[in-house]
Design a protein around this motif. Structure first.
Motif, PDB file in Angstrom:
ATOM      1  N   THR A 123       1.241  -0.954  -0.229  1.00  0.00           N
ATOM      2  CA  THR A 123       0.212  -0.118   0.065  1.00  0.00           C
ATOM      3  C   THR A 123       0.602   1.181  -0.022  1.00  0.00           C
ATOM      4  O   THR A 123       0.480   1.951  -1.606  1.00  0.00           O
ATOM      5  N   ILE A 124       1.671   1.337   0.687  1.00  0.00           N
ATOM      6  CA  ILE A 124       2.859   2.586   1.040  1.00  0.00           C
ATOM      7  C   ILE A 124       3.979   2.669  -0.775  1.00  0.00           C
ATOM      8  O   ILE A 124       3.473   3.902  -0.768  1.00  0.00           O
ATOM      9  N   HIS A 125       4.223   1.698  -1.004  1.00  0.00           N
ATOM     10  CA  HIS A 125       4.762   1.776  -2.741  1.00  0.00           C
ATOM     11  C   HIS A 125       3.495   1.874  -3.461  1.00  0.00           C
ATOM     12  O   HIS A 125       4.270   3.144  -4.643  1.00  0.00           O
ATOM     13  N   SER A 126       2.646   1.935  -3.443  1.00  0.00           N
ATOM     14  CA  SER A 126       1.453   2.500  -4.519  1.00  0.00           C
ATOM     15  C   SER A 126       0.499   3.677  -4.048  1.00  0.00           C
ATOM     16  O   SER A 126       1.378   4.276  -5.460  1.00  0.00           O
ATOM     17  N   ASN A 127       1.248   4.147  -2.771  1.00  0.00           N
ATOM     18  CA  ASN A 127       1.380   5.539  -2.550  1.00  0.00           C
ATOM     19  C   ASN A 127       1.835   6.228  -2.630  1.00  0.00           C
ATOM     20  O   ASN A 127       1.822   7.861  -3.258  1.00  0.00           O
ATOM     21  N   SER A 128       3.527   5.803  -2.733  1.00  0.00           N
ATOM     22  CA  SER A 128       3.915   6.869  -2.676  1.00  0.00           C
ATOM     23  C   SER A 128       4.515   6.902  -4.632  1.00  0.00           C
ATOM     24  O   SER A 128       4.586   7.852  -4.440  1.00  0.00           O
ATOM     25  N   ARG A 129       3.822   6.204  -5.197  1.00  0.00           N
ATOM     26  CA  ARG A 129       3.910   6.694  -7.067  1.00  0.00           C
ATOM     27  C   ARG A 129       2.773   7.916  -7.423  1.00  0.00           C
ATOM     28  O   ARG A 129       3.162   8.402  -7.673  1.00  0.00           O
ATOM     29  N   ASP A 130       1.945   7.955  -6.266  1.00  0.00           N
ATOM     30  CA  ASP A 130       0.649   7.995  -6.396  1.00  0.00           C
ATOM     31  C   ASP A 130       1.381  10.312  -6.198  1.00  0.00           C
ATOM     32  O   ASP A 130       1.144  10.624  -7.096  1.00  0.00           O
ATOM     33  N   LEU A 131       2.292  10.112  -4.980  1.00  0.00           N
ATOM     34  CA  LEU A 131       2.123  11.074  -4.579  1.00  0.00           C
ATOM     35  C   LEU A 131       3.641  11.935  -4.901  1.00  0.00           C
ATOM     36  O   LEU A 131       3.749  13.292  -5.687  1.00  0.00           O
ATOM     37  N   THR A 132       3.961  11.018  -5.576  1.00  0.00           N
ATOM     38  CA  THR A 132       5.174  11.218  -6.675  1.00  0.00           C
ATOM     39  C   THR A 132       4.983  11.489  -8.226  1.00  0.00           C
ATOM     40  O   THR A 132       5.881  11.782  -9.604  1.00  0.00           O
ATOM     41  N   TYR A 133       3.568  11.313  -9.016  1.00  0.00           N
ATOM     42  CA  TYR A 133       3.033  11.608 -10.124  1.00  0.00           C
ATOM     43  C   TYR A 133       3.645  12.536 -10.661  1.00  0.00           C
ATOM     44  O   TYR A 133       3.473  13.874 -10.362  1.00  0.00           O
ATOM     45  N   GLY A 134       4.087  12.722 -11.753  1.00  0.00           N
ATOM     46  CA  GLY A 134       4.456  13.643 -12.632  1.00  0.00           C
ATOM     47  C   GLY A 134       5.995  14.411 -12.076  1.00  0.00           C
ATOM     48  O   GLY A 134       6.751  14.781 -13.681  1.00  0.00           O
ATOM     49  N   MET A 135       6.469  13.344 -11.790  1.00  0.00           N
ATOM     50  CA  MET A 135       7.753  13.873 -11.492  1.00  0.00           C
ATOM     51  C   MET A 135       8.601  12.795 -12.124  1.00  0.00           C
ATOM     52  O   MET A 135       8.561  11.496 -12.458  1.00  0.00           O
ATOM     53  N   THR A 136       9.625  12.474 -12.267  1.00  0.00           N
ATOM     54  CA  THR A 136      11.001  11.765 -12.973  1.00  0.00           C
ATOM     55  C   THR A 136      11.425  11.225 -12.331  1.00  0.00           C
ATOM     56  O   THR A 136      12.600  11.378 -11.454  1.00  0.00           O
ATOM     57  N   VAL A 137      10.505  10.003 -11.805  1.00  0.00           N
ATOM     58  CA  VAL A 137      11.428   9.321 -10.171  1.00  0.00           C
ATOM     59  C   VAL A 137      10.935   7.661 -10.997  1.00  0.00           C
ATOM     60  O   VAL A 137       9.455   7.208 -11.406  1.00  0.00           O
ATOM     61  N   THR A 138      11.698   7.139 -10.555  1.00  0.00           N
ATOM     62  CA  THR A 138      11.507   5.394  -9.833  1.00  0.00           C
ATOM     63  C   THR A 138      10.897   4.576  -8.782  1.00  0.00           C
ATOM     64  O   THR A 138      12.271   4.708  -8.007  1.00  0.00           O
ATOM     65  N   ILE A 139      10.128   4.396  -8.301  1.00  0.00           N
ATOM     66  CA  ILE A 139      10.392   3.878  -6.804  1.00  0.00           C
ATOM     67  C   ILE A 139       9.956   2.829  -6.679  1.00  0.00           C
ATOM     68  O   ILE A 139       8.808   1.758  -7.419  1.00  0.00           O
ATOM     69  N   ARG A 140      11.161   1.845  -7.253  1.00  0.00           N
ATOM     70  CA  ARG A 140      10.799   0.291  -7.528  1.00  0.00           C
ATOM     71  C   ARG A 140      10.509  -0.139  -6.129  1.00  0.00           C
ATOM     72  O   ARG A 140      10.148  -1.796  -6.247  1.00  0.00           O
ATOM     73  N   ASP A 141      10.503  -0.429  -4.996  1.00  0.00           N
ATOM     74  CA  ASP A 141       9.839  -0.697  -4.091  1.00  0.00           C
ATOM     75  C   ASP A 141       9.881   0.049  -2.801  1.00  0.00           C
ATOM     76  O   ASP A 141      10.772   0.743  -2.243  1.00  0.00           O
ATOM     77  N   CYS A 142       9.380  -0.774  -1.331  1.00  0.00           N
ATOM     78  CA  CYS A 142       8.946  -0.981  -0.682  1.00  0.00           C
ATOM     79  C   CYS A 142       9.739  -1.639   0.661  1.00  0.00           C
ATOM     80  O   CYS A 142       8.939  -2.677   0.302  1.00  0.00           O
ATOM     81  N   ARG A 143       9.978  -1.703   1.730  1.00  0.00           N
ATOM     82  CA  ARG A 143      10.010  -2.518   2.250  1.00  0.00           C
ATOM     83  C   ARG A 143      10.149  -1.626   4.140  1.00  0.00           C
ATOM     84  O   ARG A 143      10.070  -0.194   4.450  1.00  0.00           O
ATOM     85  N   VAL A 144       9.492  -2.215   4.818  1.00  0.00           N
ATOM     86  CA  VAL A 144       9.203  -1.672   6.546  1.00  0.00           C
ATOM     87  C   VAL A 144       9.292  -2.241   7.353  1.00  0.00           C
ATOM     88  O   VAL A 144       9.607  -3.703   7.486  1.00  0.00           O
ATOM     89  N   SER A 145      10.270  -1.480   8.399  1.00  0.00           N
ATOM     90  CA  SER A 145      10.658  -2.052   9.181  1.00  0.00           C
ATOM     91  C   SER A 145      10.122  -1.597  10.376  1.00  0.00           C
ATOM     92  O   SER A 145       9.205  -0.469  10.530  1.00  0.00           O
ATOM     93  N   SER A 146      10.658  -1.870  12.015  1.00  0.00           N
ATOM     94  CA  SER A 146      10.360  -1.350  12.957  1.00  0.00           C
ATOM     95  C   SER A 146      11.071   0.029  13.184  1.00  0.00           C
ATOM     96  O   SER A 146      10.066   1.140  13.276  1.00  0.00           O
TER      97      SER A 146
END
Length: 213
Positions: free
Chosen positions: A47-70
């Protein structure tokens, strides 16, 4: 006698677009962006991965992965370094920035790589631990090479855990145990027997947890 001249229209735009995208990637930089984690768990990674892509829509950026630690939400991103600050601003609704690390190829000697790997592992930065230990592994031979490979697999397994890929995590832990089964004692202050015991506990209970080297 008349000759028929055939004119073919060649659309070069797709090739130009591909070239421009390729050029952009070459001048972009890879970063591990660590946002402060308030109450997210690995279950939230997709979900965070998907949201991060939505939040950065329009930028030239690739968010290839999201990992969650404590401690962190770790985003593996490729962006021009001049746009990193803007990227972080757009992600603030997910979490405040803790730190970012520019990922570049470096020549680092084995001892330092192992120390770095231990630091990253103990701070739940398992992807970076994997990369550091892999660099050390390339400089080793014999039993030491196999031991480090076992530790690399432990880190790799916990990378999957941080993405809520628990079945894959347990499978990779099983492979790690096979590499470490005849190894014991202390290696750079890593208690190998303790690591093996932690793996066995997770495999027996099918419950995954993090620990320190």
């Amino acid at each position: 006698m008349f000759q028929i001249l055939r004119v073919f229209h060649i659309n070069l735009q797709p090739n130009i677009n591909k070239f421009m995208k390729s050029l952009q990637k070459k001048i972009m930089d890879r970063f591990m962006v660590h946002l402060k984690n308030s109450d997210y768990t690995p279950k939230d990674a997709k979900t965070i991965h998907s949201n991060s892509r939505d939040l950065t829509y329009g930028m030239t950026v690739t968010i290839r992965d999201c990992r969650v630690s404590s401690k962190f939400i770790e985003l593996d991103v490729t962006v021009h370094k001049n746009n990193l600050e803007l990227l972080v601003e757009k992600l603030v609704s997910i979490g405040q920035i803790d730190h970012s690390r520019h990922i570049v190829e470096e020549e680092i000697e084995k001892n330092q790589l192992i120390k770095d790997g231990i630091f990253y592992f103990n701070n739940e930065r398992f992807w970076e631990c994997h990369e550091a230990l892999e660099g050390a592994w390339k400089q080793c031979t014999g039993d030491e090479k196999e031991l480090i490979q076992g530790l690399i697999l432990v880190a790799a397994a916990l990378v999957h855990y941080q993405k809520y890929e628990n079945v894959v995590c347990l499978s990779v832990l099983g492979r790690a145990l096979k590499k470490l089964h005849n190894k014991s004692g202390e290696y750079y202050k890593i208690n190998v027997d303790r690591v093996k015991q932690k793996i066995i506990e997770m495999l027996d209970k099918k419950e995954i947890f993090t620990f320190t080297f």
